[in-house]
Design a protein around this motif. Structure first.
Motif, PDB file in Angstrom:
ATOM      1  N   VAL A   1       0.836  -1.201   0.000  1.00  0.00           N
ATOM      2  CA  VAL A   1       0.000   0.000   0.000  1.00  0.00           C
ATOM      3  C   VAL A   1       0.871   1.251   0.000  1.00  0.00           C
ATOM      4  O   VAL A   1       0.657   2.184  -0.786  1.00  0.00           O
ATOM      5  CB  VAL A   1      -0.935   0.008   1.234  1.00  0.00           C
ATOM      6  N   ASP A   2       1.860   1.276   0.870  1.00  0.00           N
ATOM      7  CA  ASP A   2       2.731   2.443   0.981  1.00  0.00           C
ATOM      8  C   ASP A   2       3.501   2.690  -0.318  1.00  0.00           C
ATOM      9  O   ASP A   2       3.670   3.842  -0.737  1.00  0.00           O
ATOM     10  CB  ASP A   2       3.725   2.254   2.131  1.00  0.00           C
TER      11      ASP A   2
ATOM     12  N   TYR B   1       2.661   1.667  -3.459  1.00  0.00           N
ATOM     13  CA  TYR B   1       1.735   2.127  -4.497  1.00  0.00           C
ATOM     14  C   TYR B   1       1.380   3.603  -4.288  1.00  0.00           C
ATOM     15  O   TYR B   1       1.288   4.371  -5.248  1.00  0.00           O
ATOM     16  CB  TYR B   1       0.463   1.284  -4.502  1.00  0.00           C
ATOM     17  N   LYS B   2       1.161   3.989  -3.041  1.00  0.00           N
ATOM     18  CA  LYS B   2       0.824   5.389  -2.763  1.00  0.00           C
ATOM     19  C   LYS B   2       1.951   6.303  -3.242  1.00  0.00           C
ATOM     20  O   LYS B   2       1.700   7.331  -3.889  1.00  0.00           O
ATOM     21  CB  LYS B   2       0.573   5.604  -1.276  1.00  0.00           C
TER      22      LYS B   2
ATOM     23  N   ASP C   1       1.574   9.090  -6.173  1.00  0.00           N
ATOM     24  CA  ASP C   1       1.822  10.491  -5.819  1.00  0.00           C
ATOM     25  C   ASP C   1       2.787  11.111  -6.817  1.00  0.00           C
ATOM     26  O   ASP C   1       2.607  12.250  -7.274  1.00  0.00           O
ATOM     27  CB  ASP C   1       2.393  10.595  -4.404  1.00  0.00           C
TER      28      ASP C   1
ATOM     29  N   ALA D   1      -4.668  -1.148  -1.489  1.00  0.00           N
ATOM     30  CA  ALA D   1      -3.825  -0.277  -2.320  1.00  0.00           C
ATOM     31  C   ALA D   1      -4.651   0.450  -3.379  1.00  0.00           C
ATOM     32  O   ALA D   1      -4.322   1.582  -3.759  1.00  0.00           O
ATOM     33  CB  ALA D   1      -2.718  -1.097  -2.974  1.00  0.00           C
TER      34      ALA D   1
ATOM     35  N   TYR E   1      -7.708   1.633  -3.084  1.00  0.00           N
ATOM     36  CA  TYR E   1      -8.334   2.810  -2.484  1.00  0.00           C
ATOM     37  C   TYR E   1      -7.300   3.889  -2.186  1.00  0.00           C
ATOM     38  O   TYR E   1      -7.599   5.088  -2.255  1.00  0.00           O
ATOM     39  CB  TYR E   1      -9.092   2.404  -1.224  1.00  0.00           C
ATOM     40  N   GLU E   2      -6.086   3.477  -1.890  1.00  0.00           N
ATOM     41  CA  GLU E   2      -5.031   4.446  -1.612  1.00  0.00           C
ATOM     42  C   GLU E   2      -4.694   5.279  -2.841  1.00  0.00           C
ATOM     43  O   GLU E   2      -4.431   6.483  -2.744  1.00  0.00           O
ATOM     44  CB  GLU E   2      -3.771   3.730  -1.107  1.00  0.00           C
ATOM     45  N   VAL E   3      -4.719   4.663  -4.014  1.00  0.00           N
ATOM     46  CA  VAL E   3      -4.329   5.400  -5.221  1.00  0.00           C
ATOM     47  C   VAL E   3      -5.502   6.122  -5.876  1.00  0.00           C
ATOM     48  O   VAL E   3      -5.292   6.932  -6.784  1.00  0.00           O
ATOM     49  CB  VAL E   3      -3.639   4.477  -6.262  1.00  0.00           C
ATOM     50  N   THR E   4      -6.728   5.845  -5.424  1.00  0.00           N
ATOM     51  CA  THR E   4      -7.886   6.525  -6.015  1.00  0.00           C
ATOM     52  C   THR E   4      -8.473   7.599  -5.098  1.00  0.00           C
ATOM     53  O   THR E   4      -9.257   8.427  -5.558  1.00  0.00           O
ATOM     54  CB  THR E   4      -9.003   5.518  -6.370  1.00  0.00           C
ATOM     55  N   GLU E   5      -8.112   7.597  -3.837  1.00  0.00           N
ATOM     56  CA  GLU E   5      -8.619   8.600  -2.910  1.00  0.00           C
ATOM     57  C   GLU E   5      -7.573   9.694  -2.749  1.00  0.00           C
ATOM     58  O   GLU E   5      -6.705   9.643  -1.877  1.00  0.00           O
ATOM     59  CB  GLU E   5      -8.966   7.962  -1.564  1.00  0.00           C
ATOM     60  N   PHE E   6      -7.632  10.678  -3.627  1.00  0.00           N
ATOM     61  CA  PHE E   6      -6.659  11.771  -3.596  1.00  0.00           C
ATOM     62  C   PHE E   6      -7.368  13.066  -3.958  1.00  0.00           C
ATOM     63  O   PHE E   6      -8.440  13.058  -4.568  1.00  0.00           O
ATOM     64  CB  PHE E   6      -5.506  11.512  -4.568  1.00  0.00           C
TER      65      PHE E   6
END
Length: 383
Positions: free
Chosen positions: A311-312, A314-315, A319, A367, A369-374
């Motif tokens: 997750v970290d 991919y974020k 970014d 992961a 949700y991490e890359v789509t919630e920005f």
């Protein structure tokens, strides 16, 4: 008494009307909420990144059924054939082409209005031996090899002209040995660096509108990055028709670092080239190219700790990708979901990997949700 009855009737009518209105209002609110929720669920990666770059995925002819098909249509607006357009697959013998598998993917792309990348015209692997052999069984001459390459490129590129918008023209021509420049291969042994130059020239002649890419792995690792940059600069300086560089994102929870990724994108784009992330996955194992067997004490469980590390990573990658809006012109995941990944078979066959944003049941992972919630950041070029 009559007035009392009239008042009671009026009260009952108003009560019924109020309850009915309230009920309709609540139902309408439920419908609006449900519709909004459904629309959010129907959004895919391509929608979240519509203002950034096309989001693609590597596919096979059997990808267009069941859950994998649903995932493709929801989340991606670009596709790359994983294997079926490589020379050994599509042109197995000098006078024989096999079109069925590649045509199926191209037809799906046209039917669903999806972009399509071609992969790959010239590569040292998955190439039929016929192209390097003369009629007497010896090694073919440079002139004959280049002519055979031209015939292959003319035929394949022309067939998909108007459908394929970008080609990986030359794939992985840089050596992994830091003391060498170009990879030792039959292409290089016979034709030298001319095989790279001519491949781009032939592809441009076959389709002047197509975007032409050089594609390689470990392209952000400093020692190889610098040699890839050297090749690209040579091509640009010689006015070879090259449009971009594909950074194969075969990365892991270990590396690359953010600094390495940014430096590579900066260097390649400084040449005036488009940059694309062409083969993205994030392995839970470190890079081990030469290893082939699992250790006895090794587990391939996707532990919570590994999940968080992924997750970290991919974020961080996304970014960076968003920061290069306008520089990155495409991003492609290498396979659809953890149900199947080429990393299940390479480098250690049978060791399960979990490198993608969707799990073995084709459901979004943390992961995702991490890359789509920005939050959208203002474009510096916009006032």
């Amino acid at each position: 008494m009559k007035n009392i009855y009239n008042n009671i009737n009026l009260l009952l009518i108003c009560t019924i009307f109020f309850v009915g209105c309230k009920s309709n209002s609540e139902e309408n609110e439920k419908v609006v909420a449900t519709t909004s929720e459904e629309q959010e669920q129907e959004k895919g990666l391509k929608d979240y990144y519509s203002e950034y770059f096309p989001v693609g995925v590597a596919v096979a002819p059997n990808s267009f059924e069941g859950k994998s098909k649903e995932l493709i249509l929801q989340h991606y607006n670009s596709m790359t054939p994983e294997n079926v357009m490589k020379m050994g697959e599509i042109h197995p013998e000098q006078n024989r082409y096999y079109w069925e598998a590649a045509d199926k993917i191209a037809n799906f792309a046209r039917e669903h209005d999806m972009k399509m990348r071609g992969h790959a015209l010239v590569w040292h692997q998955q190439t039929g031996d016929w192209i390097f052999k003369a009629e007497d069984g010896g090694q073919v001459s440079k002139e004959e090899l280049l002519q055979r390459m031209k015939n292959h490129i003319d035929t394949v590129v022309s067939r998909y002209k108007g459908t394929i918008y970008a080609w990986d023209v030359v794939n992985e021509a840089i050596s992994d040995d830091p003391d060498e420049f170009l990879r030792k291969s039959e292409w290089y042994d016979i034709a030298g660096e001319d095989f790279i130059i001519k491949a781009f020239e032939y592809a441009h002649e076959a389709d002047p509108e197509a975007k032409l890419f050089y594609n390689d792995y470990n392209a952000v690792i400093p020692e190889k990055r610098d040699r890839i940059y050297k090749l690209l600069k040579m091509l640009v300086d010689r006015d070879v028709p090259i449009d971009g560089v594909g950074i194969q994102g075969h990365w892991s929870i270990i590396d690359p670092s953010e600094q390495e990724l940014r430096k590579a994108i900066d260097m390649y784009s400084s040449l005036g080239l488009d940059v694309q992330i062409t083969e993205l996955d994030v392995s839970i194992y470190p890079w081990e190219k030469e290893r082939r067997e699992m250790r006895e004490d090794e587990s391939d469980e996707f532990t919570p700790e590994l999940q968080q590390q992924q997750v970290d990573k991919y974020k961080m990658f996304f970014d960076v990708f968003r920061d290069y809006k306008g520089v990155l012109t495409g991003l492609t995941f290498w396979n659809i979901a953890d149900a199947y990944s080429w990393l299940d078979y390479y480098p250690v066959e049978g060791r399960k990997n979990y490198p993608l944003l969707f799990d073995e049941d084709y459901e979004p992972k943390e992961a995702y949700y991490e890359v789509t919630e920005f939050e959208e950041t203002p474009d510096e070029n916009e006032e």
